[in-house]
Design a protein around this motif. Structure first.
Motif, mmCIF file in Angstrom:
data_model
loop_
_atom_site.group_PDB
_atom_site.id
_atom_site.type_symbol
_atom_site.label_atom_id
_atom_site.label_comp_id
_atom_site.label_asym_id
_atom_site.label_seq_id
_atom_site.Cartn_x
_atom_site.Cartn_y
_atom_site.Cartn_z
ATOM 1 N N UNK A 110 -5.503 -9.095 -2.324
ATOM 2 C CA UNK A 110 -6.412 -7.987 -2.059
ATOM 3 C C UNK A 110 -5.643 -6.768 -1.554
ATOM 4 N N UNK A 111 -4.719 -6.985 -0.625
ATOM 5 C CA UNK A 111 -3.937 -5.867 -0.096
ATOM 6 C C UNK A 111 -3.104 -5.215 -1.198
ATOM 7 N N UNK A 112 -2.452 -6.039 -2.008
ATOM 8 C CA UNK A 112 -1.626 -5.498 -3.093
ATOM 9 C C UNK A 112 -2.487 -4.675 -4.062
ATOM 10 N N UNK A 113 -3.659 -5.172 -4.412
ATOM 11 C CA UNK A 113 -4.555 -4.477 -5.340
ATOM 12 C C UNK A 113 -5.127 -3.197 -4.734
ATOM 13 N N UNK A 116 -1.438 -1.913 9.246
ATOM 14 C CA UNK A 116 -0.490 -1.101 8.481
ATOM 15 C C UNK A 116 -1.167 0.196 8.035
ATOM 16 N N UNK A 117 -0.381 1.258 7.950
ATOM 17 C CA UNK A 117 -0.937 2.556 7.546
ATOM 18 C C UNK A 117 -1.548 2.524 6.149
ATOM 19 N N UNK A 118 -1.111 1.608 5.294
ATOM 20 C CA UNK A 118 -1.656 1.509 3.938
ATOM 21 C C UNK A 118 -2.843 0.556 3.828
ATOM 22 N N UNK A 119 -3.209 -0.077 4.938
ATOM 23 C CA UNK A 119 -4.338 -1.016 4.893
ATOM 24 C C UNK A 119 -5.644 -0.246 5.153
#
Length: 159
Positions: free
Chosen positions: A24-27, A123-126
């Motif tokens: 899910x995080x990668x997508x 994480x800043x990208x989450x």
């Protein structure tokens, strides 16, 4: 759904939950936060020994979410920013769920109802986690640094 302490029998489900969360995080634009070596069921096994591992289970008592709850997080002692309160808190780590329903919301709501003061980082990208926390009235307080994992956005909830 309900929350209970994680048991050894749950570990078989935990890695699958972490793998689902990694996918899910990668997508969703966050491939860096977790890798295949962290977190794993081994981390949760240590949390079980320390009585800080919890699962969200469905009506069949099958784990569909997991998280760790600490009484103190040393990395939170230093923040580039300012915490809202200096009172004792629970630190929430490694929230992960299968990708169905509103399990993350269920976990956050449970924690807010049970504890008056929570801290969590991500994480800043989450972006999905940041949105979830803001939906439940967590406030961004600054940046903290987790040894071996880098900088994270720090959030706090105070009733």
């Amino acid at each position: 759904m309900r929350i209970r302490e994680t048991q050894e029998k749950d570990l078989v489900f935990i890695d699958a939950i972490f793998n689902s969360a990694r996918d899910f995080m990668r997508l969703n634009g966050n491939p860096q936060q977790w890798n295949q070596n962290y977190p794993t069921a081994k981390d949760v096994a240590q949390d079980i020994k320390c009585k800080r591992a919890f699962v969200c289970v469905n009506d069949e008592d099958t784990p569909v979410g997991t998280f760790a709850l600490f009484d103190h997080e040393p990395a939170y002692d230093h923040i580039d920013g300012k915490w809202m309160s200096d009172t004792s808190y629970k630190a929430v780590h490694r929230i992960a769920t299968v990708r169905e329903g509103k399990i993350g919301s269920f976990i956050i709501k449970y924690l807010e109802e049970k504890y008056g003061h929570l801290r969590i980082d991500t994480h800043e990208n989450n972006i999905p986690m940041q949105n979830l926390l803001e939906k439940f009235k967590f406030k961004r307080c600054g940046i903290i640094y987790i040894p071996g994992h880098g900088q994270r956005i720090a959030f706090e909830f105070v009733k």
